[in-house]
Write an enzyme that holds these catalytic residues in place. Structure first.
Site, PDB file in Angstrom:
ATOM      1  N   MET A 233       1.111 -15.935 -10.458  1.00 55.43           N
ATOM      2  CA  MET A 233       0.776 -14.548 -10.115  1.00 55.43           C
ATOM      3  C   MET A 233      -0.099 -14.498  -8.862  1.00 55.43           C
ATOM      4  O   MET A 233      -0.351 -15.517  -8.225  1.00 55.43           O
ATOM      5  CB  MET A 233       0.072 -13.878 -11.294  1.00 55.43           C
ATOM      6  CG  MET A 233       1.016 -13.470 -12.400  1.00 55.43           C
ATOM      7  SD  MET A 233       0.129 -12.573 -13.685  1.00 55.43           S
ATOM      8  CE  MET A 233       1.500 -11.836 -14.566  1.00 55.43           C
TER       9      MET A 233
ATOM     10  N   VAL B 133      -4.686   3.550 -16.387  1.00 58.89           N
ATOM     11  CA  VAL B 133      -4.682   5.016 -16.284  1.00 58.89           C
ATOM     12  C   VAL B 133      -5.691   5.475 -15.228  1.00 58.89           C
ATOM     13  O   VAL B 133      -6.820   4.995 -15.181  1.00 58.89           O
ATOM     14  CB  VAL B 133      -5.030   5.648 -17.658  1.00 58.89           C
ATOM     15  CG1 VAL B 133      -5.326   7.130 -17.526  1.00 58.89           C
ATOM     16  CG2 VAL B 133      -3.891   5.407 -18.640  1.00 58.89           C
TER      17      VAL B 133
ATOM     18  N   ASP C  95      -6.304 -12.467  -9.386  1.00 60.02           N
ATOM     19  CA  ASP C  95      -5.716 -12.541  -8.044  1.00 60.02           C
ATOM     20  C   ASP C  95      -6.732 -12.950  -6.970  1.00 60.02           C
ATOM     21  O   ASP C  95      -6.341 -13.409  -5.897  1.00 60.02           O
ATOM     22  CB  ASP C  95      -5.115 -11.190  -7.644  1.00 60.02           C
ATOM     23  CG  ASP C  95      -4.061 -10.705  -8.623  1.00 60.02           C
ATOM     24  OD1 ASP C  95      -3.505 -11.543  -9.354  1.00 60.02           O
ATOM     25  OD2 ASP C  95      -3.799  -9.485  -8.665  1.00 60.02           O
TER      26      ASP C  95
HETATM   27  O1  F6P Z   1      -3.552  -8.037 -10.879  1.00 62.55           O
HETATM   28  C1  F6P Z   1      -3.379  -8.986 -11.880  1.00 62.55           C
HETATM   29  C2  F6P Z   1      -1.905  -9.196 -12.151  1.00 62.55           C
HETATM   30  O2  F6P Z   1      -1.788 -10.132 -13.208  1.00 62.55           O
HETATM   31  C3  F6P Z   1      -1.092  -9.636 -10.952  1.00 62.55           C
HETATM   32  O3  F6P Z   1      -1.242 -11.000 -10.658  1.00 62.55           O
HETATM   33  C4  F6P Z   1       0.296  -9.239 -11.413  1.00 62.55           C
HETATM   34  O4  F6P Z   1       1.158  -9.031 -10.316  1.00 62.55           O
HETATM   35  C5  F6P Z   1       0.035  -7.949 -12.140  1.00 62.55           C
HETATM   36  O5  F6P Z   1      -1.310  -7.986 -12.557  1.00 62.55           O
HETATM   37  C6  F6P Z   1       0.905  -7.697 -13.324  1.00 62.55           C
HETATM   38  O6  F6P Z   1       0.625  -6.409 -13.764  1.00 62.55           O
HETATM   39  P1  F6P Z   1       0.986  -5.834 -15.207  1.00 62.55           P
HETATM   40  O7  F6P Z   1      -0.067  -6.326 -16.166  1.00 62.55           O
HETATM   41  O8  F6P Z   1       0.883  -4.350 -15.021  1.00 62.55           O
HETATM   42  O9  F6P Z   1       2.357  -6.307 -15.540  1.00 62.55           O
END
Ligand code: F6P
Length: 350
Positions: free
Chosen positions: A172, A76, A130
């Site tokens: 990821m 948020v 990341d």
């Molecule tokens: O930024 C961390 C991360 O896990 C990324 O590697 C991935 O693309 C994203 O968050 C996933 O986001 P969410 O938790 O909003 O699905």
């Protein structure tokens, strides 16, 4: 009775292993330095919705090894909520917060800087699996994600070998290939595909030729690591187009390895399978490296708040814990160190 000065601490954006270790370190050192510490729940949402708690020694004990965040998190952004900034400022006033420590990734820390510009005293701590926050060599959570991905690749290798298959693992990393590069290197992967290196038609054909050559040489399996942000012929594979990433509308990535697996199988005639590691990379107990980094960052954050050095972020430079202005990291993304990638590349299928 004299009232103690108060600080807030929050975790924003995607969670990662090591957040609790940082909350513990910053919370305990701040308490010992004479502060009351307010744990704000679910990032900025906690200030908008008046959701917080007074942390104490008991709440911050025994959590160094626990995954997730005891404070909860969300993406948020007060900047996207009507009257959000004023509501946050009002709540900070009511809580009497002198400053707020924000544990965040690139999105949440950029947002932290924008809130700092609006008059909120912020100190940042970089955390994200990341590892894409600029100005710091590593962020909290990255090494644990690499360990998890490496273990998954090791497991995939044994079954790939038994069945003589090409095995793809999607990891990821959003628009960077840090997890893919480090886990692929640690596993001895036969190819690592990352967003930083465009996957052209020629590169794809070359990969397929090398996979076939490897098979003809008598090595009957191959391991390919694919970063989720890898673009096929210039296009990323998007799962959801209207993500809720902090202060951005970043799309949700995923599925690129599946598409690539089908192309590779067609082009090589080699039996191919695909796995996606997903949120497993975000969970579990932090490895020792993340616990020590989180502790060092937490302690440094307390020093910064004692010195009232607001608008700064803790960072790792080599072996030194330093602080850098948040301004330097806003809306920037740290791409993979190609020297590290070239080390991994020496072991790719030839
Ligand atoms: O930024 C961390 C991360 O896990 C990324 O590697 C991935 O693309 C994203 O968050 C996933 O986001 P969410 O938790 O909003 O699905």
């Amino acid at each position: 009775m004299e009232r103690k000065p108060r600080i807030g601490i929050m975790t924003g954006g995607g969670d990662c292993p090591g957040l609790n270790a940082a909350i513990r370190a910053c919370g305990k050192t701040a308490m010992r330095a004479g502060y009351d510490v307010i744990g704000i729940h679910n990032g900025w949402q906690g200030l908008l919705e008046h959701d917080d708690e007074l942390l104490d020694g008991i709440r911050t004990s025994g959590i160094i090894d626990r995954g997730g965040t005891i404070l909860g998190t969300s993406r948020v952004s007060p900047l996207r909520v009507e009257n959000g900034v004023q509501r946050v400022l009002d709540r900070i006033h009511v809580l009497r917060l002198e400053s707020i420590v924000v544990l965040g990734g690139e999105g949440s820390l950029s947002l932290g800087y924008k809130m700092f510009q609006k008059g909120i005293p912020i100190i940042g701590i970089p955390k994200t699996i990341d590892n894409d926050v600029v100005e710091t060599d590593f962020s909290i959570g990255f090494q644990t994600a690499v360990q998890t991905a490496t273990e998954a690749l090791d497991k995939l290798r044994s079954t790939a070998e038994s069945h003589h298959r090409v095995m793809l693992l999607e990891v990821m990393g959003r628009n960077t290939g840090w997890i893919a590069t480090y886990a692929g290197l640690a596993n001895g992967a036969d190819e690592i595909l990352i967003p930083e290196i465009p996957l052209t038609e020629q590169r794809l054909d070359d990969l397929c030729e090398r996979l076939k050559k490897r098979r003809n040489m008598g090595i009957k399996f191959s391991i390919i690591v694919v970063a989720e942000g890898t673009q096929i012929l210039g296009k990323p594979i998007i799962q959801e187009d209207h993500g809720t990433h902090a202060d951005t509308t970043a799309p949700r990535l995923g599925g690129v390895a599946q598409v690539l697996g089908e192309i590779i199988e067609k082009k090589t005639d080699l039996e191919t399978r695909v796995s996606t590691l997903g949120y497993i990379q975000r969970g579990g107990s932090p490895v020792a490296y993340d616990r020590t980094l989180a502790t060092a960052f937490g302690v440094r954050a307390t020093t910064l708040l004692q010195e009232k050095k607001y608008g700064e972020m803790t960072a790792l430079k080599g072996t030194r814990i330093v602080s850098v202005p948040l301004e330097k990291i806003v809306d920037k993304v740290k791409t993979v160190n190609l020297r590290t990638y070239s080390v991994a590349k020496r072991f790719f299928a030839q």
